[in-house]
Write a protein that holds these residues in place. Structure first.
Motif, PDB file in Angstrom:
ATOM      1  N   LEU A  87      -1.802  20.741  -7.747  1.00  0.00           N
ATOM      2  CA  LEU A  87      -2.832  21.397  -8.545  1.00  0.00           C
ATOM      3  C   LEU A  87      -4.166  20.658  -8.424  1.00  0.00           C
ATOM      4  O   LEU A  87      -5.201  21.160  -8.860  1.00  0.00           O
ATOM      5  CB  LEU A  87      -2.406  21.462 -10.026  1.00  0.00           C
ATOM      6  N   GLU A  88      -4.126  19.440  -7.804  1.00  0.00           N
ATOM      7  CA  GLU A  88      -5.327  18.613  -7.670  1.00  0.00           C
ATOM      8  C   GLU A  88      -5.755  18.399  -6.220  1.00  0.00           C
ATOM      9  O   GLU A  88      -6.937  18.364  -5.912  1.00  0.00           O
ATOM     10  CB  GLU A  88      -5.085  17.244  -8.318  1.00  0.00           C
ATOM     11  N   THR A  89      -4.779  18.228  -5.310  1.00  0.00           N
ATOM     12  CA  THR A  89      -5.111  17.905  -3.921  1.00  0.00           C
ATOM     13  C   THR A  89      -3.966  18.347  -3.015  1.00  0.00           C
ATOM     14  O   THR A  89      -2.984  18.919  -3.474  1.00  0.00           O
ATOM     15  CB  THR A  89      -5.366  16.384  -3.757  1.00  0.00           C
ATOM     16  N   THR A  90      -4.109  18.065  -1.717  1.00  0.00           N
ATOM     17  CA  THR A  90      -3.058  18.405  -0.764  1.00  0.00           C
ATOM     18  C   THR A  90      -2.293  17.147  -0.374  1.00  0.00           C
ATOM     19  O   THR A  90      -2.808  16.028  -0.496  1.00  0.00           O
ATOM     20  CB  THR A  90      -3.638  19.043   0.508  1.00  0.00           C
ATOM     21  N   THR A  91      -1.092  17.349   0.127  1.00  0.00           N
ATOM     22  CA  THR A  91      -0.275  16.222   0.567  1.00  0.00           C
ATOM     23  C   THR A  91      -0.951  15.478   1.712  1.00  0.00           C
ATOM     24  O   THR A  91      -0.964  14.252   1.749  1.00  0.00           O
ATOM     25  CB  THR A  91       1.119  16.709   1.007  1.00  0.00           C
ATOM     26  N   GLU A  92      -1.525  16.207   2.649  1.00  0.00           N
ATOM     27  CA  GLU A  92      -2.172  15.580   3.802  1.00  0.00           C
ATOM     28  C   GLU A  92      -3.361  14.728   3.386  1.00  0.00           C
ATOM     29  O   GLU A  92      -3.559  13.621   3.909  1.00  0.00           O
ATOM     30  CB  GLU A  92      -2.610  16.647   4.809  1.00  0.00           C
ATOM     31  N   ASN A  93      -4.159  15.220   2.443  1.00  0.00           N
ATOM     32  CA  ASN A  93      -5.307  14.441   1.972  1.00  0.00           C
ATOM     33  C   ASN A  93      -4.861  13.119   1.343  1.00  0.00           C
ATOM     34  O   ASN A  93      -5.437  12.058   1.602  1.00  0.00           O
ATOM     35  CB  ASN A  93      -6.120  15.246   0.964  1.00  0.00           C
ATOM     36  N   PHE A  94      -3.805  13.195   0.522  1.00  0.00           N
ATOM     37  CA  PHE A  94      -3.348  11.962  -0.123  1.00  0.00           C
ATOM     38  C   PHE A  94      -2.674  11.040   0.883  1.00  0.00           C
ATOM     39  O   PHE A  94      -2.817   9.812   0.802  1.00  0.00           O
ATOM     40  CB  PHE A  94      -2.396  12.270  -1.283  1.00  0.00           C
ATOM     41  N   ALA A  95      -1.939  11.615   1.831  1.00  0.00           N
ATOM     42  CA  ALA A  95      -1.302  10.797   2.867  1.00  0.00           C
ATOM     43  C   ALA A  95      -2.348  10.003   3.649  1.00  0.00           C
ATOM     44  O   ALA A  95      -2.147   8.824   3.965  1.00  0.00           O
ATOM     45  CB  ALA A  95      -0.488  11.674   3.807  1.00  0.00           C
TER      46      ALA A  95
ATOM     47  N   LEU B 191      -1.339   3.306  -6.245  1.00  0.00           N
ATOM     48  CA  LEU B 191      -2.427   4.248  -5.986  1.00  0.00           C
ATOM     49  C   LEU B 191      -2.343   5.489  -6.875  1.00  0.00           C
ATOM     50  O   LEU B 191      -2.989   6.497  -6.615  1.00  0.00           O
ATOM     51  CB  LEU B 191      -2.394   4.672  -4.510  1.00  0.00           C
ATOM     52  N   SER B 192      -1.546   5.419  -7.935  1.00  0.00           N
ATOM     53  CA  SER B 192      -1.361   6.573  -8.814  1.00  0.00           C
ATOM     54  C   SER B 192      -2.672   7.020  -9.442  1.00  0.00           C
ATOM     55  O   SER B 192      -3.523   6.207  -9.814  1.00  0.00           O
ATOM     56  CB  SER B 192      -0.363   6.243  -9.927  1.00  0.00           C
ATOM     57  N   SER B 193      -2.822   8.340  -9.552  1.00  0.00           N
ATOM     58  CA  SER B 193      -3.984   8.954 -10.184  1.00  0.00           C
ATOM     59  C   SER B 193      -3.569  10.366 -10.576  1.00  0.00           C
ATOM     60  O   SER B 193      -2.389  10.716 -10.506  1.00  0.00           O
ATOM     61  CB  SER B 193      -5.167   8.989  -9.198  1.00  0.00           C
ATOM     62  N   THR B 194      -4.523  11.179 -10.989  1.00  0.00           N
ATOM     63  CA  THR B 194      -4.181  12.570 -11.280  1.00  0.00           C
ATOM     64  C   THR B 194      -3.817  13.324 -10.007  1.00  0.00           C
ATOM     65  O   THR B 194      -3.222  14.397 -10.069  1.00  0.00           O
ATOM     66  CB  THR B 194      -5.351  13.287 -11.976  1.00  0.00           C
TER      67      THR B 194
ATOM     68  N   ALA C 283      10.813  -7.931  -9.693  1.00  0.00           N
ATOM     69  CA  ALA C 283      11.333  -6.737  -9.027  1.00  0.00           C
ATOM     70  C   ALA C 283      10.206  -5.782  -8.667  1.00  0.00           C
ATOM     71  O   ALA C 283      10.202  -5.182  -7.591  1.00  0.00           O
ATOM     72  CB  ALA C 283      12.352  -6.043  -9.923  1.00  0.00           C
ATOM     73  N   ALA C 284       9.231  -5.642  -9.568  1.00  0.00           N
ATOM     74  CA  ALA C 284       8.085  -4.760  -9.308  1.00  0.00           C
ATOM     75  C   ALA C 284       7.258  -5.263  -8.131  1.00  0.00           C
ATOM     76  O   ALA C 284       6.784  -4.480  -7.307  1.00  0.00           O
ATOM     77  CB  ALA C 284       7.214  -4.642 -10.564  1.00  0.00           C
ATOM     78  N   LEU C 285       7.090  -6.580  -8.038  1.00  0.00           N
ATOM     79  CA  LEU C 285       6.333  -7.157  -6.919  1.00  0.00           C
ATOM     80  C   LEU C 285       7.045  -6.895  -5.595  1.00  0.00           C
ATOM     81  O   LEU C 285       6.401  -6.603  -4.582  1.00  0.00           O
ATOM     82  CB  LEU C 285       6.151  -8.661  -7.122  1.00  0.00           C
ATOM     83  N   LEU C 286       8.370  -6.972  -5.613  1.00  0.00           N
ATOM     84  CA  LEU C 286       9.131  -6.706  -4.395  1.00  0.00           C
ATOM     85  C   LEU C 286       9.048  -5.246  -3.988  1.00  0.00           C
ATOM     86  O   LEU C 286       9.277  -4.901  -2.824  1.00  0.00           O
ATOM     87  CB  LEU C 286      10.599  -7.100  -4.597  1.00  0.00           C
ATOM     88  N   ARG C 287       8.704  -4.361  -4.926  1.00  0.00           N
ATOM     89  CA  ARG C 287       8.539  -2.940  -4.625  1.00  0.00           C
ATOM     90  C   ARG C 287       7.115  -2.608  -4.186  1.00  0.00           C
ATOM     91  O   ARG C 287       6.805  -1.447  -3.909  1.00  0.00           O
ATOM     92  CB  ARG C 287       8.879  -2.087  -5.856  1.00  0.00           C
ATOM     93  N   GLY C 288       6.205  -3.612  -4.156  1.00  0.00           N
ATOM     94  CA  GLY C 288       4.867  -3.374  -3.639  1.00  0.00           C
ATOM     95  C   GLY C 288       3.748  -3.482  -4.649  1.00  0.00           C
ATOM     96  O   GLY C 288       2.586  -3.242  -4.325  1.00  0.00           O
ATOM     97  N   ALA C 289       4.081  -3.848  -5.902  1.00  0.00           N
ATOM     98  CA  ALA C 289       3.050  -3.960  -6.941  1.00  0.00           C
ATOM     99  C   ALA C 289       2.276  -5.265  -6.806  1.00  0.00           C
ATOM    100  O   ALA C 289       2.743  -6.232  -6.205  1.00  0.00           O
ATOM    101  CB  ALA C 289       3.691  -3.875  -8.323  1.00  0.00           C
ATOM    102  N   HIS C 290       1.073  -5.288  -7.404  1.00  0.00           N
ATOM    103  CA  HIS C 290       0.339  -6.535  -7.576  1.00  0.00           C
ATOM    104  C   HIS C 290       0.719  -7.119  -8.931  1.00  0.00           C
ATOM    105  O   HIS C 290       1.309  -6.433  -9.775  1.00  0.00           O
ATOM    106  CB  HIS C 290      -1.167  -6.294  -7.494  1.00  0.00           C
ATOM    107  N   LEU C 291       0.390  -8.391  -9.150  1.00  0.00           N
ATOM    108  CA  LEU C 291       0.754  -9.082 -10.378  1.00  0.00           C
ATOM    109  C   LEU C 291      -0.359  -8.941 -11.413  1.00  0.00           C
ATOM    110  O   LEU C 291      -1.459  -9.462 -11.223  1.00  0.00           O
ATOM    111  CB  LEU C 291       1.043 -10.560 -10.088  1.00  0.00           C
ATOM    112  N   TYR C 292      -0.053  -8.248 -12.505  1.00  0.00           N
ATOM    113  CA  TYR C 292      -1.026  -8.061 -13.576  1.00  0.00           C
ATOM    114  C   TYR C 292      -0.944  -9.214 -14.577  1.00  0.00           C
ATOM    115  O   TYR C 292       0.111  -9.842 -14.739  1.00  0.00           O
ATOM    116  CB  TYR C 292      -0.812  -6.725 -14.280  1.00  0.00           C
ATOM    117  N   ALA C 293      -2.054  -9.471 -15.252  1.00  0.00           N
ATOM    118  CA  ALA C 293      -2.170 -10.642 -16.126  1.00  0.00           C
ATOM    119  C   ALA C 293      -1.055 -10.771 -17.167  1.00  0.00           C
ATOM    120  O   ALA C 293      -0.539 -11.868 -17.376  1.00  0.00           O
ATOM    121  CB  ALA C 293      -3.545 -10.620 -16.809  1.00  0.00           C
ATOM    122  N   PRO C 294      -0.638  -9.692 -17.852  1.00  0.00           N
ATOM    123  CA  PRO C 294       0.424  -9.856 -18.857  1.00  0.00           C
ATOM    124  C   PRO C 294       1.753 -10.348 -18.273  1.00  0.00           C
ATOM    125  O   PRO C 294       2.590 -10.874 -19.007  1.00  0.00           O
ATOM    126  CB  PRO C 294       0.581  -8.442 -19.437  1.00  0.00           C
ATOM    127  N   GLY C 295       1.940 -10.182 -16.960  1.00  0.00           N
ATOM    128  CA  GLY C 295       3.195 -10.583 -16.332  1.00  0.00           C
ATOM    129  C   GLY C 295       3.239 -12.029 -15.878  1.00  0.00           C
ATOM    130  O   GLY C 295       4.279 -12.500 -15.410  1.00  0.00           O
TER     131      GLY C 295
END
Length: 433
Positions: A47-55, A196-199, A105-117
């Motif tokens: 409803l916001e974009t196409t798969t190719e654009n986001f890819a 990279l989550s967004s609307t 576990a989140a870091l091993l999945r590709g996340a960055h480390l946020y301050a509260p963690g």
């Protein structure tokens, strides 16, 4: 205790005889449980974009990580990100940062480390300094520790670059936010591109995406999501319906429902109606012809489709670095699941679809629940949980071979070879006369 093949895992529930009985090939499973899934998936909001654009957006963010970005015509809203080849190696000359097991576990999945963690950061660590990142598996590292954390139960996660110093994280009265350490590489090889989550698209596990396709929602239907927080599947339902219809989203606490309300506001999905309510009490047999829009509880035969993504032991959320589940805790989940299931059957219209799913691989919470439901409710018919990306039900369970082939279990062996995801289970029923 540590396992020879799985140095990251410390899980009392896995050691129990109950768990060994439910999962054949125990050592192979244990190895799989501690490994990071090879694929990362984003669900694109058409409803916001196409798969190719986001890819293309993901490709531009992941070029330096030597990973592959692909799509699948059978799941047109999904972008797949494969495991890269950039593996982290411990450097003893670097200072260290400590995180807890969940953050690790989140870091091993590709996340960055946020301050509260950030549990601990050595004194004198400077802005943009490169550091080793470790996970504290036993949970004994004190918040704000200034020296090297000495423990044989910490495990190396990867290399990162400091973006926030100690005074920004631990200062009096501070509410630390934002990325504290930007991960450069991890031992899992999953590219650390952050979220990279967004609307336009949402970072979501593949089985959760498949689960909503199994539900197969249609425009203008009345659908119930019984345990909806944080709302990822709920918004997916709305997208597949084109935001046309009614989706009642329930969860027990107001704080969890607020997460869904925030998503409704961000995405503009007015088809979603969130309510803080205990779904084990969502059916009231005294109610007749009550509109779903009036909120819970509801009368018999109210909904066209129901998604019961049930509370569970979550022993599918790989990688599991450590766990404190006990056999007693494991045995408590089917009790709650059965209460929810009983309500769902009453609330579903004749001819309606009920999808039962969990994010665990424990047989009693999966195939065992399907067997129980078929025995208890003769008006339920088990049907194929298509589209199939996971494997069949576990061999040796109480289901027949025909029934095992109708359910979908994401685990060590999947129908689609390249699918290496978290552990998950999906079953689909139709209510008949």
């Amino acid at each position: 205790m540590y396992y020879p093949k799985s140095p990251f895992v410390k899980c009392r529930a896995v050691e129990s005889q109950l768990f060994r009985r439910n999962l054949p090939h125990f050592e192979d499973f244990l190895q799989w449980l501690c490994e990071t899934p090879k694929i990362t998936t984003y669900r694109v909001n058409h409803l916001e974009t196409t798969t190719e654009n986001f890819a293309n957006k993901v490709r531009s963010s992941s070029q330096s990580f030597q990973c592959t970005v692909t799509t699948d015509p059978n799941l047109p809203e999904v972008v797949f990100l494969s495991k890269g080849k950039k593996l982290a190696k411990h450097d003893p000359t670097l200072k260290e940062v400590i995180v807890d097991k969940s953050c690790g576990a989140a870091l091993l999945r590709g996340a960055h480390l946020y301050a509260p963690g950030v549990l601990a950061m050595q004194s004198g660590t400077k802005q943009d300094e490169v550091v080793n990142v470790f996970a504290d598996l036993e949970g004994k590292c004190k918040k704000g520790t200034t020296t090297e954390y000495l423990s044989d139960q910490k495990t190396f996660i990867g290399i990162g670059q400091v973006k926030q110093q100690r005074y920004q994280i631990y200062g009096d009265g501070l509410d630390p936010k934002g990325v504290a350490v930007e991960m450069v590489s991890t031992v899992s090889g999953v590219p650390s591109i952050g979220d990279l989550s967004s609307t336009e698209a949402l970072l979501q596990n593949l089985p959760s995406i498949v689960c909503v396709h199994v539900l197969d929602p249609k425009p203008k239907e009345i659908i119930l999501d019984m345990c909806s927080a944080p709302g990822n599947k709920t918004t997916h339902i709305a997208e597949l319906m084109g935001n046309q219809g009614t989706i009642i989203a329930l969860d027990k606490t107001e704080s969890k429902i607020q997460l869904i309300k925030n998503k409704v506001q961000n995405y503009g999905f007015d088809s979603i109606k969130p309510f803080a309510f205990d779904s084990t009490k969502s059916f009231d047999e005294t109610l007749i012809r009550k509109s779903a829009l009036e909120g819970p509880p509801f009368g018999r035969n109210t909904f066209d489709r129901i998604l019961l993504d049930a509370p569970c032991s979550a022993l599918g959320n790989r990688p599991v670095l450590a766990d404190s589940l006990t056999p007693k805790m494991l045995s408590s989940y089917p009790v709650v699941q059965k209460k929810l299931f009983c309500n769902a059957v009453e609330l579903l219209k004749v001819g309606g679809v009920l999808v039962f799913s969990t994010c665990t691989i424990v047989e009693d919470e999966n195939e065992g629940m399907v067997k129980w439901a078929l025995d208890k409710f003769p008006n339920l018919k088990l049907v194929d949980a298509t589209p199939f990306y996971g494997g069949e039900g576990v061999e040796g369970c109480d289901l027949s071979d025909e029934e095992r082939k109708k359910v979908q279990r994401f685990g060590i062996k999947n129908r689609v070879e390249d699918v290496d995801s978290v552990g998950f289970f999906i079953s689909k029923f139709i209510k008949v006369e």
